[in-house]
Design an enzyme around this catalytic site. Structure first.
Site, PDB file in Angstrom:
ATOM      1  CD  GLU A   1      16.023   3.756  24.773  1.00  0.00           C
ATOM      2  OE1 GLU A   1      16.604   3.402  23.726  1.00  0.00           O
ATOM      3  OE2 GLU A   1      14.912   3.303  25.122  1.00  0.00           O
TER       4      GLU A   1
ATOM      5  N   PRO B   1       0.833  -1.215   0.000  1.00  0.00           N
ATOM      6  CG  PRO B   1      -0.789  -1.572   1.626  1.00  0.00           C
ATOM      7  CD  PRO B   1       0.511  -2.105   1.126  1.00  0.00           C
TER       8      PRO B   1
ATOM      9  N   GLY C   1       2.481   4.074  -4.939  1.00  0.00           N
ATOM     10  CA  GLY C   1       2.361   4.889  -6.142  1.00  0.00           C
ATOM     11  C   GLY C   1       1.754   4.195  -7.319  1.00  0.00           C
ATOM     12  CE  LYS C   2      -1.043  -0.779  -5.362  1.00  0.00           C
ATOM     13  NZ  LYS C   2      -0.291  -0.469  -4.132  1.00  0.00           N
TER      14      LYS C   2
END
Length: 699
Positions: free
Chosen positions: A466, A245, A248-249
């Protein structure tokens, strides 16, 4: 302190420029509304007349004067009590000499239409020219009617018939409208974009050079069909765009229409399917009839998997509406009538469920795979989206492209837009690199949660968690170097570490996965090393580690004990990155060995992380202390700190690195809360395959 992966694999999306061009709209809408108003003006006029008649009937029909009989009028005149008698057709207005409350007494009466009032009064020996009070005389005057009275009466008589006729007219128009809707129920709802105005071209599309080359042949055929016909070649009747999805189709198909300059019909696959069987097939026929009238043209069907699903998979049988629609599409694309210049372009992210008859040559001859963009493609896309925007000189597009693996064209467009919004929010005239870096974090992990109040102990736990990810990844040979570490809460995470790959990686090795497992478990190991026990923060780290280790054993054959084979069969959504179900094809004994191998991989990675942190404990303490002061380290500052002497102060006086001011202390009025280490896992994408770049979120 969970980990949100934004890397390669099944969840990658392709780069393209997500610029949509507005097609020219049909103009006659106002004209149609005006003509409709003219057609309905008669109805509105009837309604207005009826309302006016009703108002006059209810508000003008009454009178404030007393009504008396005609005989009483004659008696009062003979008695000399009446001063003047006014005649208006059949209506009599009688004015008396007497007064009541200071006003002259006026009464009303009526006479027959055949009675001559002057003659009648003369026969009664009444003087009609007036006389003194008490004598049988009266001043007789005649008044002319305004002319509305007879017509008003006639209108009141005809009002019921007018209302009944209006009611019948409305019913007939309603039936006519329903009939027209029923006739248009099977019409195609495709939107037509003419080729007279070019809105999107291949110049607006970046990062998909191979796909553009495939579709350039379609454009050339539409422009010069005789070139192919002279060689006996035929252009593919259908082109299937396959990709995740947002790749750029739709944009690519619009670019084809813009380059070719031909009409472009756009419709979604779900618009064919209705509750009634046969409606979808009728719409398919109407769509292709319109396309043939406008040939040469392009028909674009978005999400064709909604109607092109493999037949026989549902419960409806051969009479199912979806199957009837699919059958009609198959006939229209490659039936007996094949001499049309109509090219069908369809898009889907579920090619695995499409019917084989739809995919065969003659219908969709060509498949264009929109793959994930590489770093060059992302750089080109960023160049397209930043064009025309005020960009500062310090913006390094190449660095942004490296730090955004897995981003689609839509993601990159959103990134540039977020950076522009941040610059406007900060009252800047140009967009700087700091806004782009902040935009990357916002797209990956979400906005900063500045309102979140953290205790000092919770900040310290986050800093060491972290810091553990950062230190261990710095010393891993096959892991991407850390690019940014922060303890600022963002989205679902209380802190996170982001890595910047040196180069694009499409293949993963066992060593790379082992280093990735080690880095992922470093936060858990750091908490145990510093505080003696781990919190619930690394829960998502452990979940991701377990998934990767199991995939190494069961999918990628990276277990020395079980060898290069797969275990189990999983059904996945190829371009959506989700696993539907898994079928076991191994025994319980093999299942125990799989569990043992997964446990061994995780324990080895955890022990490696512990050893690295014990060896570099001073660097971990230094990094955590700096994070508690400045909250965020990134880029060159982070690299210099990791390569510095742990015993030297930070920042060193000769470095010239800017120091960020510490966060303002929490005031006494602000509410405090108990330390809570209960993160919610952020929805991440697949870790498997591709680059190791990810975000290790804290808390």
């Amino acid at each position: 302190m969970g980990q949100l992966t934004f890397g390669s694999g099944g969840a990658y999306t392709i780069c393209y420029t997500d610029q949509t061009g507005a097609a020219p709209r049909p103009l006659p809408r106002r004209t149609l509304l005006y003509s409709r108003w003219l057609r309905n003006s008669f109805i509105y006029l009837l309604i207005l007349v009826a309302v006016v008649a009703i108002v006059f009937a209810f508000f003008n029909s009454g009178s404030e004067h007393e009504k008396i009989g005609f005989g009483q009028v004659i008696s009062d005149i003979k008695a000399g009590e009446v001063e003047e008698l006014k005649v208006d057709d059949k209506n009599l207005t009688v004015e008396y000499y007497a007064t009541e409350n200071g006003k002259q007494v006026v009464k009303e009466s009526k006479i027959a239409g055949t009675t001559d009032i002057a003659t009648f009064l003369g026969e009664q020996n009444i003087n009609v020219t007036g006389g003194p009070q008490g004598t049988p005389a009266v001043m007789l005057t005649f008044e002319e009617s305004g002319g509305f009275g007879p017509w008003f009466g006639l209108l009141l008589n005809l009002l019921p018939f007018l209302l009944f006729g209006l009611f019948l007219l409305l019913i007939m128009r309603q039936a006519q409208g329903s009939n027209s809707q029923a006739m248009s129920f099977g019409k195609s709802r495709a939107r037509l974009f003419t080729g007279s105005k070019v809105t999107v071209t291949f110049a607006d599309v970046a990062g998909v050079d191979e796909s553009k080359e495939e579709l350039a042949e379609v454009v050339e055929f539409l422009k010069y069909p005789e070139k192919f016909a002279a060689l006996g070649a035929r252009i593919p009747k259908g082109v299937l765009l396959v990709g995740p999805p947002g790749t750029g189709k739709t944009l690519l198909s619009r670019a084809v229409a813009g380059e070719a300059g031909v009409p472009f019909f756009s419709i979604s696959g779900s618009e064919f399917v209705e509750m009634f069987v046969g409606v979808g097939a009728s719409r398919v026929r109407d769509l292709f009839d319109q396309a043939k009238k406008n040939a040469p043209c392009i028909v674009f069907v978005d999400e064709i998997d909604a109607v092109g699903r493999q037949r026989g998979a549902g419960l409806g049988g051969s009479h199912d509406e979806r199957e009837q629609t699919l059958n009609q599409i198959l006939v229209e694309m490659d039936g007996f009538d094949t001499g049309t210049n109509v090219i069908v372009i369809a898009a889907t992210n579920r090619p695995d469920i499409l019917d084989p008859a739809l995919l065969r040559p003659g219908r969709f001859d060509r498949k264009v795979i929109l793959d994930a963009p590489d770093v060059k493609g992302r750089e080109a896309i960023l160049g397209v989206h930043t064009k025309g925007k005020p960009i500062a000189d310090d913006v390094a597009v190449q660095t942004l492209a490296k730090s955004t693996p897995g981003f689609s064209g839509a993601d990159l467009a959103n990134l540039v837009n977020e950076a522009a919004i941040l610059a406007a929010r900060r009252n800047k005239k140009i967009i700087t690199m700091s806004e782009f870096e902040e935009a990357v974090d916002r797209v990956i992990a979400g906005p900063e949660r500045k309102s979140r109040v953290m205790s000092e102990h919770e900040k310290k736990v986050t800093a060491y968690h972290e810091g553990g990810h950062t230190v261990v990844s710095h010393f891993m040979e096959h892991h991407d170097p850390p690019h940014k570490v922060t303890i600022v809460a963002r989205g679902m995470a209380g802190g996170y570490t982001r890595f910047l790959p040196d180069e694009e990686s499409h293949y993963r090795t066992r060593s790379m996965f082992r280093d990735q497992l080690c880095t992922a478990l470093a936060g858990h190991a750091a908490e145990e090393l510093i505080f003696g026990e781990a919190s619930t923060g690394p829960s998502n780290d452990i979940e991701q580690v377990t998934r990767i280790a199991r995939a190494m054993v069961t999918r990628w054959g990276m277990s020395e004990r079980l060898g290069p084979r797969t275990f189990g069969r999983s059904d996945e959504l190829i371009f959506l990155g989700r696993e539907i179900s898994e079928t076991r094809n191994y025994s319980e004994k093999i299942a125990e060995e799989i569990d043992d191998e997964v446990r061994r991989l995780i324990e080895d990675a955890q022990e490696r992380a512990r050893n690295v942190l014990r060896e570099h404990r001073d660097l971990l303490d230094k990094l955590a202390t700096v994070l508690l002061e400045v909250e965020t380290l990134e880029g060159e500052s982070l690299t210099k700190l990791l390569n510095s002497d742990p015993n030297e102060p930070w920042p060193p006086p000769e470095s010239g690195l800017p120091t960020e001011p510490p966060a303002p202390p929490v005031s006494a009025e602000e509410p405090t809360r108990r330390p809570a280490f209960e993160p919610k896992p952020a929805p991440g994408l697949a870790w498997e395959g591709g680059s190791q770049s990810r975000v290790d979120g804290g808390n």
